[in-house]
Design a protein around this motif. Structure first.
Motif, PDB file in Angstrom:
ATOM      1  N   CYS A  27      57.672  40.344  37.609  1.00 51.82           N
ATOM      2  CA  CYS A  27      56.376  40.902  37.226  1.00 51.82           C
ATOM      3  C   CYS A  27      55.301  40.489  38.229  1.00 51.82           C
ATOM      4  O   CYS A  27      54.524  41.316  38.715  1.00 51.82           O
ATOM      5  N   ARG A  28      55.296  39.202  38.562  1.00 53.66           N
ATOM      6  CA  ARG A  28      54.326  38.717  39.556  1.00 53.66           C
ATOM      7  C   ARG A  28      54.543  39.416  40.891  1.00 53.66           C
ATOM      8  O   ARG A  28      53.577  39.794  41.567  1.00 53.66           O
ATOM      9  N   ALA A  79      42.124  43.980  39.490  1.00 51.58           N
ATOM     10  CA  ALA A  79      41.938  42.719  38.764  1.00 51.58           C
ATOM     11  C   ALA A  79      41.884  41.513  39.696  1.00 51.58           C
ATOM     12  O   ALA A  79      42.409  41.541  40.809  1.00 51.58           O
ATOM     13  N   THR A  80      41.223  40.446  39.210  1.00 51.02           N
ATOM     14  CA  THR A  80      41.161  39.179  39.952  1.00 51.02           C
ATOM     15  C   THR A  80      42.184  38.201  39.390  1.00 51.02           C
ATOM     16  O   THR A  80      42.789  37.435  40.112  1.00 51.02           O
ATOM     17  N   LEU A  81      42.350  38.248  38.065  1.00 49.80           N
ATOM     18  CA  LEU A  81      43.265  37.319  37.389  1.00 49.80           C
ATOM     19  C   LEU A  81      44.167  38.103  36.444  1.00 49.80           C
ATOM     20  O   LEU A  81      43.724  39.048  35.785  1.00 49.80           O
ATOM     21  N   CYS A  82      45.424  37.685  36.376  1.00 54.76           N
ATOM     22  CA  CYS A  82      46.358  38.275  35.420  1.00 54.76           C
ATOM     23  C   CYS A  82      46.823  37.186  34.467  1.00 54.76           C
ATOM     24  O   CYS A  82      47.396  36.179  34.894  1.00 54.76           O
ATOM     25  N   LEU A  83      46.542  37.384  33.164  1.00 54.38           N
ATOM     26  CA  LEU A  83      47.062  36.463  32.154  1.00 54.38           C
ATOM     27  C   LEU A  83      48.379  37.032  31.653  1.00 54.38           C
ATOM     28  O   LEU A  83      48.436  38.183  31.215  1.00 54.38           O
ATOM     29  N   PRO A 122      49.301  50.630  38.844  1.00 56.76           N
ATOM     30  CA  PRO A 122      48.921  49.843  40.026  1.00 56.76           C
ATOM     31  C   PRO A 122      47.414  49.732  40.231  1.00 56.76           C
ATOM     32  O   PRO A 122      46.934  48.719  40.734  1.00 56.76           O
ATOM     33  N   HIS A 123      46.657  50.759  39.813  1.00 54.67           N
ATOM     34  CA  HIS A 123      45.205  50.711  40.050  1.00 54.67           C
ATOM     35  C   HIS A 123      44.572  49.518  39.359  1.00 54.67           C
ATOM     36  O   HIS A 123      43.717  48.846  39.908  1.00 54.67           O
ATOM     37  N   MET A 124      44.992  49.291  38.110  1.00 54.24           N
ATOM     38  CA  MET A 124      44.398  48.182  37.373  1.00 54.24           C
ATOM     39  C   MET A 124      44.791  46.848  37.966  1.00 54.24           C
ATOM     40  O   MET A 124      43.953  45.947  38.096  1.00 54.24           O
ATOM     41  N   PHE A 125      46.049  46.699  38.352  1.00 54.85           N
ATOM     42  CA  PHE A 125      46.470  45.412  38.906  1.00 54.85           C
ATOM     43  C   PHE A 125      45.835  45.181  40.274  1.00 54.85           C
ATOM     44  O   PHE A 125      45.623  44.058  40.684  1.00 54.85           O
ATOM     45  N   ASN A 174      48.373  43.824  45.064  1.00 55.30           N
ATOM     46  CA  ASN A 174      47.220  42.942  45.123  1.00 55.30           C
ATOM     47  C   ASN A 174      47.665  41.529  45.499  1.00 55.30           C
ATOM     48  O   ASN A 174      47.863  40.684  44.632  1.00 55.30           O
ATOM     49  N   PRO A 175      47.813  41.271  46.783  1.00 57.57           N
ATOM     50  CA  PRO A 175      48.325  39.971  47.235  1.00 57.57           C
ATOM     51  C   PRO A 175      47.459  38.798  46.788  1.00 57.57           C
ATOM     52  O   PRO A 175      47.938  37.676  46.713  1.00 57.57           O
TER      53      PRO A 175
END
Ligand SMILES: Nc1nc2c(ncn2[C@@H]2O[C@H](COP(=O)(O)OP(=O)(O)OP(=O)(O)O)[C@@H](O)[C@H]2O)c(=O)[nH]1
Ligand SMILES: [Mg+2]
Ligand SMILES: [Zn+2]
Ligand SMILES: [Zn+2]
Ligand SMILES: [Zn+2]
Lengths: 244, 116
Positions: free
Chosen positions: A208-209, A187-191, A181-184, A216-217
């Motif tokens: 997943c989204r 982050a600003t964008l998820c590819l 969860p820390h990384m998500f 991170n809403p």
């Protein structure tokens, strides 16, 4: 922390103290020095300097993170192939060992520096500072920093980037955001990569989204295939809007 | 893992600060605050601190790790409580979207020097 129970606040009971006043046989005199300094303060300071440098040259620096093998280098190869000549690009490659990823980038004809971290599992601000000195970074360019494949500590170490871009591939579990969860959150964008493989898998993109949005809403998503090129246009649009 | 580089940062930080304190024989204690959401494994950090302190002024130091807990506030019933994960739901009404504060701390609070 504790073998017999899961209670989160158990730590306090395992502190074994040896107050200075008990050092009766010691010929020295103890004194406490108050500090209250963030352990990451030094890294944060260097990262802030990197960030100021990038800002002064209009450079968009992106910190690309993922688990090993999600497709960061492949995404970069395709991105460079499609954007070269339109936007000046440079790459810093972070890996524990080998020059392999840097060689793959070099083959695309743009400037690249490899940082080998040895046993270290992440890049830090100073490594980026040193790598920057080896690059001719152009005004208004994009600097891609491919971090070591690891979703844990790269979340802690600021490099001075404008944004972290986290890649997850559909061959991984859709619960990755719950596991890291820390990384998500950072982050600003998820590819979401390797969508060409979706027909053969039961990866639930919506789930997943959903998991990622819980921590991170604001997280943005782009679904891509670095091998077929599908969705890559949206990623380039994202880059272009960030560039100005 | 990154606990090793954090441990080295802690040792470096204390070494650097202790040189400003005059005639230091050794550092006997270091107090480190670690939030439960800081992404740090305390056991692993303790182990790494011992390794990182070897052959330094901190060799015999007792590393006191003080865990701190993140606080959550429920968006619907306004209850506040300690949370153990970024996925926390309200422990009173079960609502999601808990506002989390703290728990990310990772700092050296103080250290004790032995003066000659
Ligand atoms: N089917 C498919 N395979 C892909 C795609 N993108 C990458 N791959 C494959 O995934 C494997 C790993 O890709 P890399 O680009 O090396 O991954 P990476 O994230 O850079 O890996 P590390 O640097 O080791 O962390 C390679 O075999 C790629 O060919 C994709 O969109 N579709
Ligand atoms: Mg790679
Ligand atoms: Zn690391
Ligand atoms: Zn410099
Ligand atoms: Zn509630």
């Amino acid at each position: 922390m504790c073998d017999s129970c899961d209670c989160g606040s158990h730590g306090e009971s395992v502190i074994i103290s040896k107050p200075g006043a008990d050092h009766k046989h010691s010929p020295t005199h103890s004194r406490t020095v108050q500090l209250e300094i963030d352990v990451l303060a030094k890294n944060n300071e260097i990262a802030a300097r990197n960030r100021a440098f990038f800002a002064s040259k209009g450079i968009l620096a992106l910190n690309l993170v993922s688990s090993p093998g999600s497709g960061k280098t492949t995404i970069l190869e395709r991105t460079i192939g499609d954007l070269k000549g339109q936007i000046p690009l440079a790459v810093i490659e972070g890996d524990q060992q080998t020059l392999r990823d840097a060689e793959r980038i070099e083959a695309t004809g743009i400037e690249v520096v490899q940082v080998n971290t040895g046993t270290g599992c992440h890049l830090d601000g100073e490594m980026i500072h040193r790598a920057m000195h080896q690059l001719t970074l152009e005004q208004d360019s994009i600097l891609f920093i491919e971090n070591v494949g690891n979703l844990v500590c790269p979340a802690l170490f600021d490099l001075g980037e404008a944004a972290k871009v986290v890649t997850i591939s559909v061959t991984e579990g859709e619960d990755k955001p719950q596991k890291y969860p820390h990384m998500f959150r950072a982050a600003t964008l998820c590819l979401i990569n390797k969508i060409d493989l979706l027909p053969h898998l039961d990866f639930d993109v919506a789930a997943c989204r959903g998991f990622a949005r819980q921590v991170n809403p604001e997280l943005e998503f782009i679904e891509v295939s670095a091998t077929s090129g599908e969705g890559m246009g949206q990623w380039y649009d994202w880059l272009r809007t960030r560039c100005i | 893992m990154h606990e090793m580089s954090l441990a080295m940062s802690i040792v470096d930080l204390v070494m650097e600060q202790s040189t400003r304190e005059g005639e230091v024989d050794r550092v006997s204690e270091v107090e480190v605050e670690v939030g439960n959401l800081a992404g740090v494994l305390i056991d692993s950090l303790e182990f790494c601190l011992e390794a990182a302190a070897r052959s330094t002024l901190l060799e015999e130091a007792n590393f006191k790790i003080i865990p701190t807990m993140a606080q959550g506030e429920c968006p619907s019933c306004r209850a506040s409580f300690e949370v153990a994960s970024l996925y926390a739901v309200c422990c009173h009404c079960g609502a999601a979207g808990v506002t989390i504060s703290g728990g990310q701390e990772l700092k050296v609070r103080s250290f004790v020097i032995e003066e000659k």
